[in-house]
Design an enzyme around this catalytic site. Structure first.
Site, PDB file in Angstrom:
ATOM      1  N   ASN A 218       0.856  -1.197   0.000  1.00  0.00           N
ATOM      2  CA  ASN A 218       0.000   0.000   0.000  1.00  0.00           C
ATOM      3  C   ASN A 218       0.885   1.236   0.000  1.00  0.00           C
ATOM      4  O   ASN A 218       2.108   1.143   0.045  1.00  0.00           O
ATOM      5  CB  ASN A 218      -0.981  -0.017   1.184  1.00  0.00           C
ATOM      6  CG  ASN A 218      -0.259   0.007   2.517  1.00  0.00           C
ATOM      7  OD1 ASN A 218       0.382   0.995   2.860  1.00  0.00           O
ATOM      8  ND2 ASN A 218      -0.349  -1.085   3.270  1.00  0.00           N
TER       9      ASN A 218
ATOM     10  N   LYS B   2       8.010 -18.002  -9.614  1.00  0.00           N
ATOM     11  CA  LYS B   2       7.418 -16.808 -10.228  1.00  0.00           C
ATOM     12  C   LYS B   2       6.434 -17.251 -11.314  1.00  0.00           C
ATOM     13  O   LYS B   2       6.780 -18.084 -12.163  1.00  0.00           O
ATOM     14  CB  LYS B   2       8.524 -15.948 -10.838  1.00  0.00           C
ATOM     15  CG  LYS B   2       7.978 -14.695 -11.451  1.00  0.00           C
ATOM     16  CD  LYS B   2       9.042 -13.923 -12.194  1.00  0.00           C
ATOM     17  CE  LYS B   2       8.362 -12.853 -13.038  1.00  0.00           C
ATOM     18  NZ  LYS B   2       9.183 -12.414 -14.142  1.00  0.00           N
TER      19      LYS B   2
ATOM     20  N   LYS C 111     -14.296   1.977  15.722  1.00  0.00           N
ATOM     21  CA  LYS C 111     -13.064   1.178  15.614  1.00  0.00           C
ATOM     22  C   LYS C 111     -12.354   1.098  16.957  1.00  0.00           C
ATOM     23  O   LYS C 111     -11.842   0.053  17.347  1.00  0.00           O
ATOM     24  CB  LYS C 111     -12.157   1.813  14.554  1.00  0.00           C
ATOM     25  CG  LYS C 111     -10.935   1.012  14.249  1.00  0.00           C
ATOM     26  CD  LYS C 111     -10.287   1.446  12.954  1.00  0.00           C
ATOM     27  CE  LYS C 111     -11.114   1.008  11.758  1.00  0.00           C
ATOM     28  NZ  LYS C 111     -10.557   1.428  10.499  1.00  0.00           N
TER      29      LYS C 111
ATOM     30  N   PRO D 221      -3.261 -11.067  10.953  1.00  0.00           N
ATOM     31  CA  PRO D 221      -3.568 -10.742  12.363  1.00  0.00           C
ATOM     32  C   PRO D 221      -3.751  -9.238  12.510  1.00  0.00           C
ATOM     33  O   PRO D 221      -3.120  -8.460  11.784  1.00  0.00           O
ATOM     34  CB  PRO D 221      -2.308 -11.203  13.101  1.00  0.00           C
ATOM     35  CG  PRO D 221      -1.231 -11.242  12.070  1.00  0.00           C
ATOM     36  CD  PRO D 221      -1.905 -11.559  10.765  1.00  0.00           C
ATOM     37  N   ASP D 222      -4.622  -8.829  13.415  1.00  0.00           N
ATOM     38  CA  ASP D 222      -4.782  -7.403  13.718  1.00  0.00           C
ATOM     39  C   ASP D 222      -3.846  -7.090  14.894  1.00  0.00           C
ATOM     40  O   ASP D 222      -4.134  -7.429  16.042  1.00  0.00           O
ATOM     41  CB  ASP D 222      -6.237  -7.096  14.066  1.00  0.00           C
ATOM     42  CG  ASP D 222      -6.479  -5.595  14.166  1.00  0.00           C
ATOM     43  OD1 ASP D 222      -5.577  -4.878  14.664  1.00  0.00           O
ATOM     44  OD2 ASP D 222      -7.557  -5.145  13.743  1.00  0.00           O
TER      45      ASP D 222
ATOM     46  N   LYS E  73     -11.654  -2.492  18.622  1.00  0.00           N
ATOM     47  CA  LYS E  73     -10.290  -3.001  18.822  1.00  0.00           C
ATOM     48  C   LYS E  73      -9.849  -2.917  20.280  1.00  0.00           C
ATOM     49  O   LYS E  73      -8.858  -3.489  20.669  1.00  0.00           O
ATOM     50  CB  LYS E  73      -9.310  -2.222  17.951  1.00  0.00           C
ATOM     51  CG  LYS E  73      -9.644  -2.312  16.459  1.00  0.00           C
ATOM     52  CD  LYS E  73      -8.429  -2.127  15.604  1.00  0.00           C
ATOM     53  CE  LYS E  73      -8.801  -2.140  14.139  1.00  0.00           C
ATOM     54  NZ  LYS E  73      -7.692  -2.504  13.266  1.00  0.00           N
TER      55      LYS E  73
ATOM     56  N   PHE F  12      -4.316   4.049  14.795  1.00  0.00           N
ATOM     57  CA  PHE F  12      -4.602   5.038  13.764  1.00  0.00           C
ATOM     58  C   PHE F  12      -5.771   4.523  12.936  1.00  0.00           C
ATOM     59  O   PHE F  12      -5.978   3.313  12.857  1.00  0.00           O
ATOM     60  CB  PHE F  12      -3.374   5.263  12.867  1.00  0.00           C
ATOM     61  CG  PHE F  12      -2.483   6.348  13.394  1.00  0.00           C
ATOM     62  CD1 PHE F  12      -1.777   6.167  14.562  1.00  0.00           C
ATOM     63  CD2 PHE F  12      -2.390   7.573  12.737  1.00  0.00           C
ATOM     64  CE1 PHE F  12      -0.977   7.177  15.068  1.00  0.00           C
ATOM     65  CE2 PHE F  12      -1.594   8.583  13.234  1.00  0.00           C
ATOM     66  CZ  PHE F  12      -0.885   8.392  14.404  1.00  0.00           C
TER      67      PHE F  12
HETATM   68  O1  C5P Z   1      -8.896  -1.664  10.778  1.00  0.00           O
HETATM   69  P1  C5P Z   1      -7.910  -0.662  10.282  1.00  0.00           P
HETATM   70  O2  C5P Z   1      -6.875  -1.232   9.372  1.00  0.00           O
HETATM   71  O3  C5P Z   1      -8.523   0.587   9.724  1.00  0.00           O
HETATM   72  O4  C5P Z   1      -7.176  -0.187  11.634  1.00  0.00           O
HETATM   73  C1  C5P Z   1      -6.151   0.717  11.606  1.00  0.00           C
HETATM   74  C2  C5P Z   1      -5.350   0.576  12.848  1.00  0.00           C
HETATM   75  O5  C5P Z   1      -5.137  -0.785  13.144  1.00  0.00           O
HETATM   76  C3  C5P Z   1      -3.968   1.167  12.700  1.00  0.00           C
HETATM   77  O6  C5P Z   1      -3.556   1.598  13.976  1.00  0.00           O
HETATM   78  C4  C5P Z   1      -3.159  -0.009  12.227  1.00  0.00           C
HETATM   79  O7  C5P Z   1      -1.784   0.143  12.563  1.00  0.00           O
HETATM   80  C5  C5P Z   1      -3.787  -1.139  12.989  1.00  0.00           C
HETATM   81  N1  C5P Z   1      -3.773  -2.433  12.298  1.00  0.00           N
HETATM   82  C6  C5P Z   1      -2.970  -3.446  12.786  1.00  0.00           C
HETATM   83  N2  C5P Z   1      -2.986  -4.659  12.194  1.00  0.00           N
HETATM   84  C7  C5P Z   1      -3.789  -4.902  11.144  1.00  0.00           C
HETATM   85  C8  C5P Z   1      -4.615  -3.876  10.624  1.00  0.00           C
HETATM   86  C9  C5P Z   1      -4.569  -2.650  11.240  1.00  0.00           C
HETATM   87  O8  C5P Z   1      -2.228  -3.212  13.744  1.00  0.00           O
HETATM   88  N3  C5P Z   1      -3.788  -6.097  10.567  1.00  0.00           N
END
Ligand code: C5P
Length: 404
Positions: free
Chosen positions: A209, A287, A338, A304-305, A342, A324
């Site tokens: 990204n 490839k 959010k 993972p979040d 979270k 963020f």
């Molecule tokens: O859900 P979203 O991607 O909008 O959330 C943004 C926040 O979650 C940011 O603080 C980003 O660093 C964190 N994030 C994370 N791991 C992910 C997705 C988002 O730590 N897989």
């Protein structure tokens, strides 16, 4: 890697200005970086050229200088200093400081800085003793300004008594004392994530990204400047690494999570990375090429979040977890939801709809969402957002836990 102390020296129009050249030399010998502002009066006493030659830095003189503003800017000049030193400070300059004037570069920077300010007055003995000067000094002291008091002796005006600027070696000592004082995030451990993640498709391709890492890196630097021991875990970024205690470079979300876990326990975590939500389920080992058949379709799975995992950690949760949120549409409401989902403490939300230039740009308009409120900050540079956030974090850690 410790950064050299950054000293902003303001030289005003006292005869003792010649001693400031020696002060600059001594500070540089000790490894400090010295930027100087020469007031109009100061430039009657020493030349900008001598100050520039001794400091090895450009000398700033005008508030309304287009080139200086575009290269540096008076606010950055004010912010990029660990201590501001006024030496010599004339009676007139003390009066202007005490009144809070901002009618030239030096006085404006003094109002804008959050760094400690140290003043070395120099003037005629009667001027130093005058009730007006006494009043100004008392007012400045009560504003938190520190003084290196003038010494006694023969003055340039032929009189004798207190008024002679302290010797450069004593001013250096006073500066060292100020710099040695504990910073607000002294003894605080911080984890910061920054940049994008790259999720591999095959040995040469990836999903990524547009995150530049500017905001996350600026936050790591702002926390480190306030004394925090920072671990910066960053995805691929072209930003120069800030001076932090530990820098861990990763590519994927999984690697970022592992590096964050390794950094724990910390007191705070700021997740500014733009982590990919999904990764390719079966990364190819070879490839893929055009001759291999029709365009590929990829099955994705969730990453993972990291923020949620840190915020919901059963053990070792940082005391303050900040996320963020890049949002479009109803930015504040979405960010509030959010934050709750979270379970982080704060969310810094920004509008990334088409018109904004947040990704890769230098400026940001953000909202700080806390459990109690949503504040909208003005449009600021990413460095200024980082500084404000670091200040707020320092304030929050200074409060008792139940007041946050
Ligand atoms: O859900 P979203 O991607 O909008 O959330 C943004 C926040 O979650 C940011 O603080 C980003 O660093 C964190 N994030 C994370 N791991 C992910 C997705 C988002 O730590 N897989």
């Amino acid at each position: 890697m410790a950064e050299p102390p950054r000293i902003l020296l303001i030289v005003t129009g006292g005869i003792a200005a010649y001693k400031s050249l020696d002060l600059v030399r001594r500070l540089r010998e000790r490894g400090a970086r010295v930027r100087s502002i020469l007031t109009r009066g100061g430039s009657e006493m020493v030349t900008p050229l001598s100050l520039a030659a001794l400091s090895g830095e450009k000398v700033y003189q005008e508030l309304f200088s287009l080139t200086d503003e575009s290269e540096m800017g008076h606010i950055r000049l004010a912010r990029d200093a660990d201590v501001v030193v006024v030496a010599p400070a004339t009676a007139d300059f003390l009066a202007r400081m005490a009144t809070g004037l901002a009618d030239d570069l030096a006085t404006t920077v003094l109002l804008a800085t959050t760094a400690p300010v140290l003043v070395a007055p120099a003037m005629n003995v009667q001027m130093w003793a005058h009730p007006a000067t006494r009043r100004n000094v008392a007012r400045l002291r009560s504003d938190g300004i520190r003084f290196v008091d003038p010494g006694s002796g023969d003055l340039a005006c032929g009189e004798e008594g207190p008024g002679r600027m302290a010797e450069p070696i004593d001013i250096v000592g006073a500066i060292e004392t100020v710099l040695a004082q504990p910073k607000p995030l002294h003894n605080v451990r911080a984890l910061v994530t920054s940049g994008p993640t790259f999720e591999p498709i095959d040995p040469v391709r990836y999903f990524g990204n547009r995150s530049s890492g500017k905001q996350g890196h600026a936050i790591a630097a702002a926390l480190a400047r306030r004394g925090a021991e920072v671990t910066l875990v960053t995805g691929p970024s072209a930003q120069p690494p800030p001076p932090v205690a530990t820098l861990t470079e990763v590519e994927t979300a999984e690697e970022m999570l592992a590096a964050c876990r390794q950094a724990l326990p910390t007191d705070i975590a700021v997740c500014a990375a733009a982590v990919a939500d999904w990764k390719v389920k079966a990364v190819r080992t070879q490839k893929l090429s055009r001759c291999d058949g029709p365009p590929p379709r990829y099955e994705m799975e969730e990453n993972p979040d990291i923020l949620a995992q840190l915020a919901q950690a059963a053990a070792g949760r940082p005391r303050l977890v900040v996320g963020f949120a890049a949002e479009t549409g109803d930015v504040v409401d979405r960010a509030r939801a959010k934050r709750e989902r979270k379970q982080c403490d704060w969310i810094v939300a920004n509008d990334v709809s088409g018109a904004s230039d947040v990704f890769g740009g230098d400026a940001n308009t953000v909202h700080l969402i806390t459990p109690e409120a949503a504040e909208t900050w003005p449009r600021l540079s990413k460095d200024e957002v980082a500084d404000r956030l670091a200040e707020r974090i320092a304030d929050a850690l200074a409060e008792p836990a139940d007041a946050r």
